[in-house]
Design an enzyme around this catalytic site. Structure first.
Site, PDB file in Angstrom:
ATOM      1  N   THR A 203       0.830  -1.197   0.000  1.00  0.00           N
ATOM      2  CA  THR A 203       0.000   0.000   0.000  1.00  0.00           C
ATOM      3  C   THR A 203       0.867   1.251   0.000  1.00  0.00           C
ATOM      4  O   THR A 203       1.954   1.247   0.569  1.00  0.00           O
ATOM      5  CB  THR A 203      -0.889  -0.013   1.254  1.00  0.00           C
ATOM      6  OG1 THR A 203      -1.574  -1.259   1.302  1.00  0.00           O
ATOM      7  CG2 THR A 203      -1.898   1.102   1.256  1.00  0.00           C
ATOM      8  N   ARG A 231     -11.641  -9.892  -3.023  1.00  0.00           N
ATOM      9  CA  ARG A 231     -11.382  -9.440  -1.663  1.00  0.00           C
ATOM     10  C   ARG A 231     -11.115  -7.942  -1.650  1.00  0.00           C
ATOM     11  O   ARG A 231     -10.305  -7.430  -2.427  1.00  0.00           O
ATOM     12  CB  ARG A 231     -10.191 -10.188  -1.062  1.00  0.00           C
ATOM     13  CG  ARG A 231      -9.796  -9.735   0.370  1.00  0.00           C
ATOM     14  CD  ARG A 231      -8.699  -8.698   0.353  1.00  0.00           C
ATOM     15  NE  ARG A 231      -8.129  -8.408   1.678  1.00  0.00           N
ATOM     16  CZ  ARG A 231      -7.175  -7.529   1.923  1.00  0.00           C
ATOM     17  NH1 ARG A 231      -6.672  -6.826   0.934  1.00  0.00           N
ATOM     18  NH2 ARG A 231      -6.717  -7.340   3.145  1.00  0.00           N
ATOM     19  N   ILE A 232     -11.820  -7.244  -0.770  1.00  0.00           N
ATOM     20  CA  ILE A 232     -11.617  -5.811  -0.589  1.00  0.00           C
ATOM     21  C   ILE A 232     -10.942  -5.606   0.766  1.00  0.00           C
ATOM     22  O   ILE A 232     -11.342  -6.208   1.762  1.00  0.00           O
ATOM     23  CB  ILE A 232     -12.961  -5.059  -0.675  1.00  0.00           C
ATOM     24  CG1 ILE A 232     -13.482  -5.109  -2.117  1.00  0.00           C
ATOM     25  CG2 ILE A 232     -12.829  -3.616  -0.183  1.00  0.00           C
ATOM     26  CD1 ILE A 232     -14.849  -4.465  -2.326  1.00  0.00           C
ATOM     27  N   GLY A 233      -9.920  -4.783   0.799  1.00  0.00           N
ATOM     28  CA  GLY A 233      -9.195  -4.518   2.046  1.00  0.00           C
ATOM     29  C   GLY A 233      -9.575  -3.173   2.620  1.00  0.00           C
ATOM     30  O   GLY A 233     -10.631  -2.634   2.333  1.00  0.00           O
ATOM     31  N   THR A 253      -1.810   1.549   6.610  1.00  0.00           N
ATOM     32  CA  THR A 253      -1.253   0.441   5.855  1.00  0.00           C
ATOM     33  C   THR A 253      -0.966  -0.703   6.805  1.00  0.00           C
ATOM     34  O   THR A 253      -0.677  -0.474   7.982  1.00  0.00           O
ATOM     35  CB  THR A 253       0.049   0.867   5.149  1.00  0.00           C
ATOM     36  OG1 THR A 253       0.743  -0.307   4.719  1.00  0.00           O
ATOM     37  CG2 THR A 253       0.982   1.652   6.061  1.00  0.00           C
ATOM     38  N   GLY A 254      -1.026  -1.922   6.290  1.00  0.00           N
ATOM     39  CA  GLY A 254      -0.725  -3.069   7.131  1.00  0.00           C
ATOM     40  C   GLY A 254      -1.770  -4.149   6.946  1.00  0.00           C
ATOM     41  O   GLY A 254      -2.239  -4.389   5.843  1.00  0.00           O
TER      42      GLY A 254
END
Lengths: 332, 324
Positions: A203, A231-233, A253-254
């Site tokens: 990211t 898949r959505i983050g 981010t992570g």
């Protein structure tokens, strides 16, 4: 009041054995992007324009894993997502499931500015991109050789997690094997379920406060190596990976699932607005208290020209600059 | 303390002149779903199970904009989304872009429990549904004649409607009058203070294909933690930017507001006509504020209180006075 500040990140969760040459490369790109943003702010551009410009740069450069160099789904394709938020009025735009749009953050901006909606995904987003005439490329443009081998490693690591006695074909470096074994045997460093040396942070993001005190944030990603298609983050989710309002702007981010569960970006702002914490206090509190067992990092700016970052991972590629001439990049 | 449950069938510009044939089936559905939820809580089912089963029932009703009865995209198709959150663990699951899954909320729960992810959408979500063997149906199951008409009206009015919006004056009148349906949701708490929230929707009439609203976005349309559980409804874009569901809980935790104060605070600061929500707290309190003309809603608490309503309490035409 009235002084600008900018922060950028290239992802959290860095291999502590990352070769020096890669570290140098990352620092160079972060510096270049900071200078680009700082120059734009000096010239009086607004926060939302600057975050878009800087994230475009991070997307285009293959050193960081968004846009070109994005993580691959388990099918070997790229599905990118991004979001942008203008603290002035809390307008926002987000996109997911992009496979041919060269700069996802710019499509997110167009969703915000030119559609009646806030979030478009998959085929609908790609159709909108075509209508808007944004630059589109074949999905193969985003796929790098490095990520193809990373995907292979990730698939093996995911199955390795269950039987450390199985030899690992295709893994060349001793440190990689040691990493895989170590991660399983000792519960060693992991991010998103993968050993740290197989995982690559995926990211990028930028937060800015401009000369008028307006804040904006943008985040862009290729997601997670070996993720399920669809898949959505956290990156496109307003309040999770990205948030901006009157008081601050945040980009995270992570581990996406941990960031979503903790609505990390919104929480930093809520801690300031509702609990009266300062920017740094809010960032520290959010990282320490809100992530539970999750691993993540974030960058943030306040309307007063302050900049802050926090992470509970091994490292986070980052940089920050303020109007008084301060500039730094860091990894650890 | 004690258990409590609240559910909604959508907030919007529900006209006071809503005819009996528009009111009766919706009242009956709300009553039926409330009874189901209350029975489940009394039987000590975990709140996560309770909100799922109530939302499944609301999805199966053609009266509301979720599952069967979902509003249509600009292409005349359905794209359904849903979200569920367990306040105890803060685990959550969300789905978007479903076109064949009969109960989106149950697929959201499977994402939460059977994948390492939180949110699956479109083709990937449909593929997961097939892997999991959940019930699917042809689009004709979901599409109702009323929604075909609503889409027609919306296109003629050339604007995107929220679930309940009266046609602009001069637009061609429809036989059904207006959009009388909305997102559905349920929040529940048990006697131990364990909370859960679930929301499901077909989205916005005439929306662009691929448009995602607030419902599947954790912190926007759906949220639960150890303080409260919230499910919101109304104009998705407003709910997203105001992080409505998360803010109710954050105000309780960070500013020390009560559930009612926190919910009212959030509603007041969202543009009028745009939002409603239902929420319960760990202490068994309930609140159902909205800044729209009306919101189909129902709630009950362990001490015997129950309420079913459409418009603000006291407005002529309201269904049942709260009884103790």
């Amino acid at each position: 009041m009235g002084s600008w500040a900018i922060a950028v990140h290239g992802g959290a969760g860095v291999d502590p054995c990352l070769p020096a040459v890669r570290q140098e490369e990352a620092r160079r790109v972060l510096s270049r992007c900071l200078k680009l943003g700082a120059g734009a702010l000096q010239a009086g551009l607004t926060a939302v324009d600057v975050v878009e410009m800087v994230v475009r740069e991070l997307e285009t450069d293959p050193v960081f894993n968004s846009g070109r160099g994005s993580a691959l789904t388990r099918r070997g394709t790229v599905e990118m997502e991004a979001s942008i938020m203008d603290g002035r009025g809390r307008r926002c735009g987000a996109v997911s499931g992009l496979s041919t749009v060269k700069n996802p953050v710019s499509l997110a901006r167009l969703v915000m500015d030119r559609s009646p909606h806030s979030y478009l995904a998959f085929d609908g987003a790609e159709d909108f991109a075509r209508e808007q005439g944004v630059e589109m490329v074949d999905n193969s443009y985003f796929i790098t050789e490095e990520n193809v081998s990373m995907l292979k490693l990730a698939k093996e690591a995911n199955s390795i997690m269950f039987d450390y006695r199985v030899p690992i074909p295709g893994v060349d470096s001793c440190s990689a094997i040691a990493g895989l074994m170590g991660a399983k045997a000792e519960g060693g460093l992991q991010m998103n379920g993968l050993p740290i040396n197989v995982y690559a942070p995926e990211t990028v993001g930028c937060v800015v406060v401009d000369n008028n005190g307006w804040c904006a944030a943008a985040t862009s990603t290729g997601g997670l190596m070996n993720k399920m298609s669809g898949r959505i983050g956290d990156s496109p989710l307003i309040g999770s990976g990205t948030y901006a309002c009157d008081v601050c702007a945040v980009s995270c981010t992570g581990e996406g699932e941990a960031i979503i569960r903790s609505t990390l970006a919104r929480d930093v702002a809520a801690l300031m607005e509702y609990k009266g914490l300062s920017l740094q206090e809010a960032v520290d509190y959010a990282i320490k208290e809100r992530l539970d067992e999750g691993n993540a990092g974030l960058i943030a700016v306040s309307r007063n020209g302050e900049v802050a970052y926090g992470f509970n991972t091994v490292g986070m590629f980052r940089g920050s600059a303020t109007q008084d001439g301060f500039m730094e990049v860091g990894i650890w | 303390m004690g258990w409590a449950i609240a559910l909604h069938g959508g907030a919007g510009d529900i006209p006071l002149s809503l005819p009996a044939e528009g009111r009766a089936p919706r009242e009956a559905a709300l009553r039926h779903c409330l009874e189901l939820g209350v029975a489940a809580l009394k039987a000590n089912r975990p709140p996560l199970d309770v909100v799922e089963l109530v939302v499944r029932e609301l999805e199966n009703s053609p009266c509301f904009n979720a599952g069967k009865g979902s509003v249509l995209t600009t292409n005349g198709t359905v794209e359904m989304e849903a979200c569920i959150m367990d306040g105890n663990t803060k685990k959550c699951g969300a789905v978007s872009g479903l076109s064949t899954v009969v109960n989106a909320i149950s697929l959201a729960r499977l994402v939460m429990e059977r994948t390492p992810h939180i949110y699956l959408a479109f083709d990937g979500a449909e593929a997961f549904a097939r892997e999991q063997g959940v019930e699917t149906a042809h689009s004709s199951h979901f599409i109702t004649p009323e929604n075909v008409e609503r889409l027609k009206n919306a296109k003629e009015a050339k604007r995107v409607q929220i679930d309940y919006t009266e046609p602009i004056k001069g637009a061609i009148p429809s036989s059904i009058g207006d959009s009388q349906i909305g997102t559905v949701g349920c929040v529940a708490v048990d006697g131990h203070g364990i909370l859960a929230s679930a929301t499901s929707t077909g989205g916005l009439v005439n929306k662009m294909a691929g448009r995602i609203g607030d419902t599947p976005i954790i912190g926007a349309g759906t949220y639960a933690n150890s303080y409260c559980a919230v499910s919101a409804t109304g104009k998705g874009e407003s709910i997203i930017q105001a992080t409505v569901a998360r803010d109710v809980a954050a105000l309780m935790e960070y500013k020390g507001l009560s559930l009612k104060e926190a919910a009212a605070y959030v509603i007041e600061r969202t543009p009028k006509g745009n939002v409603g929500l239902v929420a319960v707290s760990a202490n068994g309190e309930v609140t159902m504020p909205f800044n729209t003309t009306g919101m189909f809603r129902a709630c009950a608490t362990e001490d015997g209180y129950s309420e079913i309503g459409i418009w603000p309490s006291g407005i002529n035409g309201d269904l049942e006075y709260p009884n103790k």
